[in-house]
Design an enzyme around this catalytic site. Structure first.
Site, PDB file in Angstrom:
ATOM      1  N   ASP A 152       0.821  -1.221   0.000  1.00  0.00           N
ATOM      2  CA  ASP A 152       0.000   0.000   0.000  1.00  0.00           C
ATOM      3  C   ASP A 152       0.857   1.275   0.000  1.00  0.00           C
ATOM      4  O   ASP A 152       2.084   1.213  -0.093  1.00  0.00           O
ATOM      5  CB  ASP A 152      -0.941  -0.054   1.216  1.00  0.00           C
ATOM      6  CG  ASP A 152      -2.336   0.473   0.901  1.00  0.00           C
ATOM      7  OD1 ASP A 152      -2.462   1.337   0.024  1.00  0.00           O
ATOM      8  OD2 ASP A 152      -3.300   0.019   1.559  1.00  0.00           O
ATOM      9  N   ASP A 212      -9.666   3.279  -3.708  1.00  0.00           N
ATOM     10  CA  ASP A 212     -10.391   2.054  -3.355  1.00  0.00           C
ATOM     11  C   ASP A 212     -11.781   2.005  -3.974  1.00  0.00           C
ATOM     12  O   ASP A 212     -12.502   3.001  -4.018  1.00  0.00           O
ATOM     13  CB  ASP A 212     -10.550   1.939  -1.830  1.00  0.00           C
ATOM     14  CG  ASP A 212      -9.274   1.473  -1.158  1.00  0.00           C
ATOM     15  OD1 ASP A 212      -8.227   1.379  -1.841  1.00  0.00           O
ATOM     16  OD2 ASP A 212      -9.324   1.218   0.060  1.00  0.00           O
TER      17      ASP A 212
END
Ligand SMILES: *[C@@H]1O[C@H](CO)[C@@H](O)[C@H](O)[C@H]1NC(C)=O
Ligand SMILES: *[C@@H]1O[C@H](CO)[C@@H](O)[C@H](O)[C@H]1NC(C)=O
Ligand SMILES: *[C@@H]1O[C@H](CO)[C@@H](O)[C@H](O)[C@H]1NC(C)=O
Ligand SMILES: *[C@@H]1O[C@H](CO)[C@@H](O)[C@H](O)[C@H]1NC(C)=O
Ligand SMILES: *[C@@H]1O[C@H](CO)[C@@H](O)[C@H](O)[C@H]1NC(C)=O
Ligand SMILES: *[C@@H]1O[C@H](CO)[C@@H](O)[C@H](O)[C@H]1NC(C)=O
Ligand SMILES: *[C@@H]1O[C@H](CO)[C@@H](O)[C@H](O)[C@H]1NC(C)=O
Ligand SMILES: *[C@@H]1O[C@H](CO)[C@@H](O)[C@H](O)[C@H]1NC(C)=O
Length: 499
Positions: A152, A212
């Site tokens: 991430d 996302d």
């Protein structure tokens, strides 16, 4: 003749070299498939959840459809252990048997184990990140038996803003993973910042292209900007991105995907309840056609039968896992008069090359029609538009021959059948219910099945189309149709075969 052959071999060899992508780890030659807990569970992770899910992946036949990696997302650690070389320690409450045991159990079921961290000081959930600890963390994961890393971008301490800065930060982990000697699929997740499609293909197996995903078809959300023609240059990836928002974003960069290195549209939402059946069918078809990794994001313990039947469609998965490895591209997108809460009633047509399953002169082709209207709509795609890459304005040879049109949802597993699989939960009984729609990719890979023209992968012939014709489909609101086109033998091709 011989001289010509030599030349073509040399060209082929060069072409192969230029397409070696990724971190040269040999993984993800087709888009990776699996499951990740984040969309359905967020931080509520445990070894029990992983174990239960892994068993269901096997029991529901999903492993044997290709869903291989069980990925543990954020919130699994209690930080670094000073008495153990500063390595990350698993949370002993969530993982009482330890992470190595969790990995072993997953491996025992014939599945791969995925892990999560962030190229930052902290993970997005605020746990210890891996920036500055790449080597020690890669070694820890390799020792545990990790096969996959989702990496991430939170708390990156400003190490972003140019392609080179981001590349360098993510390359440290790429090298650290490689140095462990264990093949670990590298799933880069920097939300599309700094144009990862330019620099990630040589160091990672996939890269996220957006913020996302959110379990919604087209809800506009200020937290996920860039929704239309500006989607290619999104400075703020945001989050809460709808399915159509992400699809718009990938439309500009489809050519960047190649075997070993894929555009990642984020984990699937099928089964999480926020969309209609038609929307989930479209979502799954879209992700398949553009060669996104297919990572399930639902709670398999409560999967509705209709959703199990969507994710079990081998004919659609075969598009995703096609050996040709090229993404479909958008050929057109039109605003329509259909009204939509977000003013985004658009229809789209995508098409792309698939491997030939006819043994003839022509590649198979995928055609994806997307209906963004709030009403059922008949969509039409001309052969001229479908094959525009091979000649503009209908001049391609492909436009001049007839095609078989195979609807890849025609043979969708019935809800009754899917429910029988769920009820049997891996016991022999589920097989007694006439489960004719199952494909076993563990037994016969998609490449082999396609080469053998397995009908479960080719889909059902619904119609044929004449030279210069049009593929038409009546499509539900917010739905999609996806077809495999196969060249029909003509006098001309037959003649060539005989020579
Ligand atoms: C490491 O990279 C080299 C090429 O740079 C490659 O040959 C090798 O397979 C990689 N090893 C692993 C474990 O990824
Ligand atoms: C930290 O490392 C020490 C030494 O290896 C070990 O005994 C201890 O259990 C570790 N702590 C945690 C929380 O894993
Ligand atoms: C994929 O299809 C294209 C034609 O669109 C072709 O040029 C290419 O060689 C094919 N690649 C593979 C790996 O088959
Ligand atoms: C597709 O073609 C049919 C038949 O010609 C027509 O009724 C329909 O409106 C067309 N669809 C669109 C979106 O133009
Ligand atoms: C589709 O084809 C399969 C395999 O040939 C067959 O078993 C099935 O009945 C067909 N389904 C439909 C809806 O035509
Ligand atoms: C399904 O089977 C697994 C073992 O493979 C078991 O752990 C689980 O409890 C079963 N689920 C149900 C609902 O029976
Ligand atoms: C289904 O049952 C048949 C015989 O009834 C057996 O040959 C086959 O292996 C079984 N498949 C599964 C998935 O259980
Ligand atoms: C698929 O094939 C593998 C290997 O032959 C076998 O072990 C597995 O049980 C099969 N799965 C199903 C669901 O039939």
């Amino acid at each position: 003749m011989i001289a010509l052959q030599k030349i073509s071999y040399t060209i082929a060899a060069l072409a192969v070299v230029s397409r070696v992508g990724a971190s040269d780890n040999g993984l993800a030659r087709t888009p990776q498939m699996g499951w990740d807990n984040w969309n359905a569970f967020g931080c509520s992770v445990s070894e029990t959840l992983l174990q239960q899910t892994a068993e269901l992946i096997v029991n529901y036949g999903l492993r044997d459809l290709g869903y291989h990696y069980v990925v543990l997302d954020d919130c699994w650690s209690v930080g670094r252990n000073a008495s153990n070389n500063n390595s990350l320690a698993a949370d002993p409450t969530k993982f009482p048997a330890g992470m190595k045991a969790a990995a072993d159990n997953i491996h025992d079921l014939g599945l791969g184990f995925g892990m999560y961290s962030s190229a930052g000081k902290y993970t997005c959930g605020g746990y210890a990140g891996s920036l500055g600890y790449e080597e020690v963390d890669a070694n820890t994961w390799a020792n545990w038996g990790v096969d996959y890393l989702k990496y991430d971008n939170c708390y990156n301490e400003g190490q972003a803003g140019t392609q080179l800065i981001s590349y360098n930060r993510y390359n440290v982990m790429s090298k650290a993973l490689n140095a462990t000697g264990r093949p670990i699929l590298y799933s880069l997740c920097n939300w599309g910042e700094d144009y990862p499609f330019n620099w990630a293909p040589t160091i990672a197996n996939s890269w996220r292209i957006s913020g996302d995903i959110f379990d919604d078809w087209d809800q506009a959300d200020a937290r996920c900007p860039c929704d239309g023609d500006d989607a290619w240059d999104c400075r703020l990836p945001g989050f809460h991105c709808s399915v159509t928002n992400i699809m718009n974003k990938v439309s500009f960069i489809v050519s960047k995907s190649q075997p070993g290195a894929w555009n990642d549209l984020d984990m699937l939402e099928v089964g999480n309840g926020g969309m209609t059946d038609a929307e989930y069918v479209a979502h799954f078809s879209m992700w398949a056609a553009v060669k996104s990794p297919l990572i399930l994001g639902n709670d398999l313990r409560i999967v509705p039968a209709a959703d199990l039947s969507i994710i079990s469609n081998a004919a659609v998965i075969a598009i995703n896992q096609d050996p040709n490895g090229s993404s479909a591209a958008r050929r057109w997108k039109y605003a329509t008069n259909g009204t939509d809460a977000n003013g985004r009633a658009e229809i789209q047509m995508w098409s792309g090359t698939l491997m030939s399953t006819t043994g003839g002169d022509y590649y198979d082709f995928v055609v994806l029609l997307i209906n963004g209207n709030n009403v059922e709509t008949v969509l039409n795609a001309t052969l001229a538009d479908i094959f525009v890459d091979f000649g503009a304005g209908g001049t391609a040879d492909e436009v001049k021959i007839p095609w078989e049109v195979r609807d890849l949802w025609a043979n969708r597993m019935s809800t009754t059948e899917a429910q029988a699989i769920i009820s049997a939960n891996g016991t022999a009984g589920y097989n007694g219910t006439n489960v004719q729609t199952r494909y076993n990719a563990t037994q016969t890979s998609y490449a082999e099945g396609l080469a053998a023209a397995d009908e479960l992968l080719l889909g059902n012939v619904t119609t044929t189309i004449q030279p210069s014709g049009t593929v038409s489909a009546t499509i539900a609101p917010h739905g999609a149709a996806i077809f495999r086109l196969r060249a029909m033998p003509t006098a001309a091709t037959k003649k060539r075969d005989e020579l």
